[in-house]
Design an enzyme around this catalytic site. Structure first.
Site, PDB file in Angstrom:
ATOM      1  N   CYS A 131      13.519  31.029  44.057  1.00  0.00           N
ATOM      2  CA  CYS A 131      14.489  31.495  45.050  1.00  0.00           C
ATOM      3  C   CYS A 131      14.231  32.955  45.409  1.00  0.00           C
ATOM      4  O   CYS A 131      14.552  33.847  44.628  1.00  0.00           O
ATOM      5  CB  CYS A 131      15.896  31.319  44.477  1.00  0.00           C
ATOM      6  SG  CYS A 131      17.188  32.024  45.502  1.00  0.00           S
ATOM      7  N   CYS A 134      17.183  35.255  45.385  1.00  0.00           N
ATOM      8  CA  CYS A 134      17.715  35.539  44.043  1.00  0.00           C
ATOM      9  C   CYS A 134      16.807  36.511  43.309  1.00  0.00           C
ATOM     10  O   CYS A 134      17.245  37.511  42.758  1.00  0.00           O
ATOM     11  CB  CYS A 134      17.797  34.250  43.232  1.00  0.00           C
ATOM     12  SG  CYS A 134      18.604  32.895  44.114  1.00  0.00           S
ATOM     13  N   ASP A 135      15.512  36.213  43.277  1.00  0.00           N
ATOM     14  CA  ASP A 135      14.604  36.914  42.372  1.00  0.00           C
ATOM     15  C   ASP A 135      13.647  37.878  43.063  1.00  0.00           C
ATOM     16  O   ASP A 135      12.936  38.622  42.376  1.00  0.00           O
ATOM     17  CB  ASP A 135      13.799  35.885  41.567  1.00  0.00           C
ATOM     18  CG  ASP A 135      14.703  35.036  40.672  1.00  0.00           C
ATOM     19  OD1 ASP A 135      15.825  35.495  40.397  1.00  0.00           O
ATOM     20  OD2 ASP A 135      14.291  33.941  40.261  1.00  0.00           O
TER      21      ASP A 135
HETATM   22  P1  FAD Z   1      24.285  22.603  41.100  1.00  0.00           P
HETATM   23  O1  FAD Z   1      24.393  23.912  40.465  1.00  0.00           O
HETATM   24  O2  FAD Z   1      22.950  21.985  41.275  1.00  0.00           O
HETATM   25  O3  FAD Z   1      25.197  21.586  40.264  1.00  0.00           O
HETATM   26  C1  FAD Z   1      25.141  20.211  40.467  1.00  0.00           C
HETATM   27  C2  FAD Z   1      25.980  19.485  39.426  1.00  0.00           C
HETATM   28  O4  FAD Z   1      25.971  18.086  39.702  1.00  0.00           O
HETATM   29  C3  FAD Z   1      25.460  19.614  37.998  1.00  0.00           C
HETATM   30  O5  FAD Z   1      26.563  19.639  37.118  1.00  0.00           O
HETATM   31  C4  FAD Z   1      24.652  18.326  37.822  1.00  0.00           C
HETATM   32  O6  FAD Z   1      24.498  17.967  36.470  1.00  0.00           O
HETATM   33  C5  FAD Z   1      25.566  17.359  38.543  1.00  0.00           C
HETATM   34  N1  FAD Z   1      24.971  16.094  38.991  1.00  0.00           N
HETATM   35  C6  FAD Z   1      23.837  15.879  39.708  1.00  0.00           C
HETATM   36  N2  FAD Z   1      23.670  14.570  39.944  1.00  0.00           N
HETATM   37  C7  FAD Z   1      24.742  13.932  39.374  1.00  0.00           C
HETATM   38  C8  FAD Z   1      25.165  12.569  39.287  1.00  0.00           C
HETATM   39  N3  FAD Z   1      24.468  11.554  39.844  1.00  0.00           N
HETATM   40  N4  FAD Z   1      26.305  12.297  38.601  1.00  0.00           N
HETATM   41  C9  FAD Z   1      27.037  13.301  38.036  1.00  0.00           C
HETATM   42  N5  FAD Z   1      26.690  14.609  38.107  1.00  0.00           N
HETATM   43  C10 FAD Z   1      25.556  14.910  38.765  1.00  0.00           C
HETATM   44  N6  FAD Z   1      21.836  31.374  43.382  1.00  0.00           N
HETATM   45  C11 FAD Z   1      22.360  32.598  43.537  1.00  0.00           C
HETATM   46  O7  FAD Z   1      23.316  32.773  44.302  1.00  0.00           O
HETATM   47  N7  FAD Z   1      21.876  33.658  42.802  1.00  0.00           N
HETATM   48  C12 FAD Z   1      20.858  33.538  41.908  1.00  0.00           C
HETATM   49  O8  FAD Z   1      20.430  34.520  41.290  1.00  0.00           O
HETATM   50  C13 FAD Z   1      20.283  32.240  41.732  1.00  0.00           C
HETATM   51  N8  FAD Z   1      19.235  32.055  40.902  1.00  0.00           N
HETATM   52  C14 FAD Z   1      18.738  30.801  40.723  1.00  0.00           C
HETATM   53  C15 FAD Z   1      17.712  30.621  39.803  1.00  0.00           C
HETATM   54  C16 FAD Z   1      17.211  29.358  39.541  1.00  0.00           C
HETATM   55  C17 FAD Z   1      16.127  29.194  38.504  1.00  0.00           C
HETATM   56  C18 FAD Z   1      17.762  28.234  40.244  1.00  0.00           C
HETATM   57  C19 FAD Z   1      17.263  26.840  39.947  1.00  0.00           C
HETATM   58  C20 FAD Z   1      18.766  28.407  41.181  1.00  0.00           C
HETATM   59  C21 FAD Z   1      19.260  29.693  41.445  1.00  0.00           C
HETATM   60  N9  FAD Z   1      20.271  29.917  42.380  1.00  0.00           N
HETATM   61  C22 FAD Z   1      20.817  31.164  42.508  1.00  0.00           C
HETATM   62  C23 FAD Z   1      20.818  28.813  43.203  1.00  0.00           C
HETATM   63  C24 FAD Z   1      22.171  28.347  42.650  1.00  0.00           C
HETATM   64  O9  FAD Z   1      22.034  28.066  41.276  1.00  0.00           O
HETATM   65  C25 FAD Z   1      22.667  27.134  43.417  1.00  0.00           C
HETATM   66  O10 FAD Z   1      22.770  27.438  44.806  1.00  0.00           O
HETATM   67  C26 FAD Z   1      24.021  26.656  42.923  1.00  0.00           C
HETATM   68  O11 FAD Z   1      23.993  26.373  41.540  1.00  0.00           O
HETATM   69  C27 FAD Z   1      24.471  25.410  43.686  1.00  0.00           C
HETATM   70  O12 FAD Z   1      25.664  24.933  43.153  1.00  0.00           O
HETATM   71  P2  FAD Z   1      26.076  23.430  43.289  1.00  0.00           P
HETATM   72  O13 FAD Z   1      27.380  23.298  42.562  1.00  0.00           O
HETATM   73  O14 FAD Z   1      26.023  22.996  44.699  1.00  0.00           O
HETATM   74  O15 FAD Z   1      24.936  22.567  42.566  1.00  0.00           O
END
Ligand code: FAD
Length: 307
Positions: A131, A134-135
């Site tokens: 990202c 982010c980084d």
């Molecule tokens: P997610 O965080 O992906 O959560 C999804 C959830 O759904 C999880 O609990 C997962 O287990 C669950 N799930 C998936 N499929 C199923 C299913 N079939 N049944 C039940 N549960 C399920 N963003 C920033 O703003 N700043 C940063 O510094 C940053 N750094 C990052 C670094 C890395 C290495 C990564 C990978 C991402 C980073 N991001 C950062 C991006 C950020 O993490 C995401 O935008 C954010 O977490 C999205 O939130 P979300 O709730 O939509 O999804």
């Protein structure tokens, strides 16, 4: 029976759950891994009002906040089907259990497509990044590679070129796939090199951090090594929506289509965060979208339910 059942326990799901519970309605969260992508993150420096935190600490804070409310958390459970039972929605879990709810918020997030080469996993967060928003700032004054010449790769390279010393963009194909306007911008930058027809075969490191990468020149068949400190992998973000195919309208990329209220193609089913068509996948955005979808679900419930 729940009033609001949230599927996914990342930032979007946590925000949805808190906003629903604060309305005093029966709220459940089912998550494969509560915390989501944040659990795999090291430094977080763009969560506004918190200058620096670490992913696992942020995930714990999400869970603690959700647990301040009477939310039923069903962790380590994967949803595999969304269906209907009369007026209620049914979410079938891989464990065999079925949950029923009057409304559903889908917040299953996304995952970055990985190269699948030696060193990538080992040096994740130690130079291998996904990202640029982010980084990027962590690589100020350093040399990095961006893997992938689609729109996201070229955007990342342009973005990084303004922050780091040097960027090498590596594309597998014999040409970039990004929009022309982006390609022109990229080629105008003095500190960017573009290598085409190149297959990244290994991420190199000294055990604790990235020191370079190896790529194969696909035309000539020989290998080259580049010395650098960071590798941004930009070969696709895959929404966790495979289980919804055929049930709900998804975009060509598999993202759940939502309107301004987080409403999906099925009335009563809302979606938020990285699994949706909302652009820019970030924590602050996922939190806001989760809150929005939850308020929309509440609006739906007060309009559709018997008094
Ligand atoms: P997610 O965080 O992906 O959560 C999804 C959830 O759904 C999880 O609990 C997962 O287990 C669950 N799930 C998936 N499929 C199923 C299913 N079939 N049944 C039940 N549960 C399920 N963003 C920033 O703003 N700043 C940063 O510094 C940053 N750094 C990052 C670094 C890395 C290495 C990564 C990978 C991402 C980073 N991001 C950062 C991006 C950020 O993490 C995401 O935008 C954010 O977490 C999205 O939130 P979300 O709730 O939509 O999804």
């Amino acid at each position: 029976t729940f009033d609001v059942l949230v599927v996914g326990g990342g930032p979007a799901g946590a925000a949805s759950a808190i906003y629903a519970a604060r309305k005093g309605i029966r709220t459940g969260v089912v998550a494969e891994r509560f915390g989501g992508q944040v659990l795999d993150t090291m430094a977080i420096e763009n969560f506004i009002s918190v200058p620096h935190t670490e992913g696992p600490a942020f995930a714990t804070a999400l869970e603690t906040h959700v647990k301040d409310y009477p939310v039923e958390i069903m962790n380590l459970q994967r949803a595999q089907k969304l269906g209907r039972h009369g007026d209620l929605f049914e979410v079938e879990l891989e464990s065999g259990a079925t949950l029923r709810s009057r409304s559903v918020i889908l917040s299953t997030g996304a995952r970055w497509r990985q190269m699948g080469v030696p060193g990538e996993e080992h040096y994740r967060n130690k130079g291998v990044a996904y990202c640029p928003h982010c980084d990027g700032p962590l690589f100020k004054g350093k040399s990095v590679a961006v893997i992938g010449g689609g729109n996201s790769g070229v955007e990342a390279a342009i973005d990084l070129a303004g922050l780091v010393k040097h960027v090498t963009l590596i594309e597998f194909d014999s040409k970039l796939r990004a929009d022309d306007v982006l390609q022109r911008k990229l080629r105008s930058l003095a500190n960017v090199d573009i290598i085409l027809s190149a297959k990244t075969t290994e991420v190199l490191g000294d055990g604790s951090k990235v020191t370079g990468l190896v790529y194969e020149d696909r035309a000539k068949g020989n290998n080259h090594t580049l010395a650098l400190e960071g590798v941004f992998v930009q070969i696709g973000l895959l929404p966790n929506t495979e289980w919804l195919k055929g049930t709900i309208v998804l975009s060509a990329r598999g993202e759940i289509e939502v309107d301004h209220h987080g409403q999906t193609s099925i009335p009563g089913v809302f979606a938020a965060g990285d699994c949706t068509t909302v652009p820019y996948k970030q924590i602050v955005i996922a939190l806001g979208e989760g809150a929005k979808a939850s308020l929309a679900a509440f609006d739906y419930l007060i309009r559709t339910s018997a008094p």
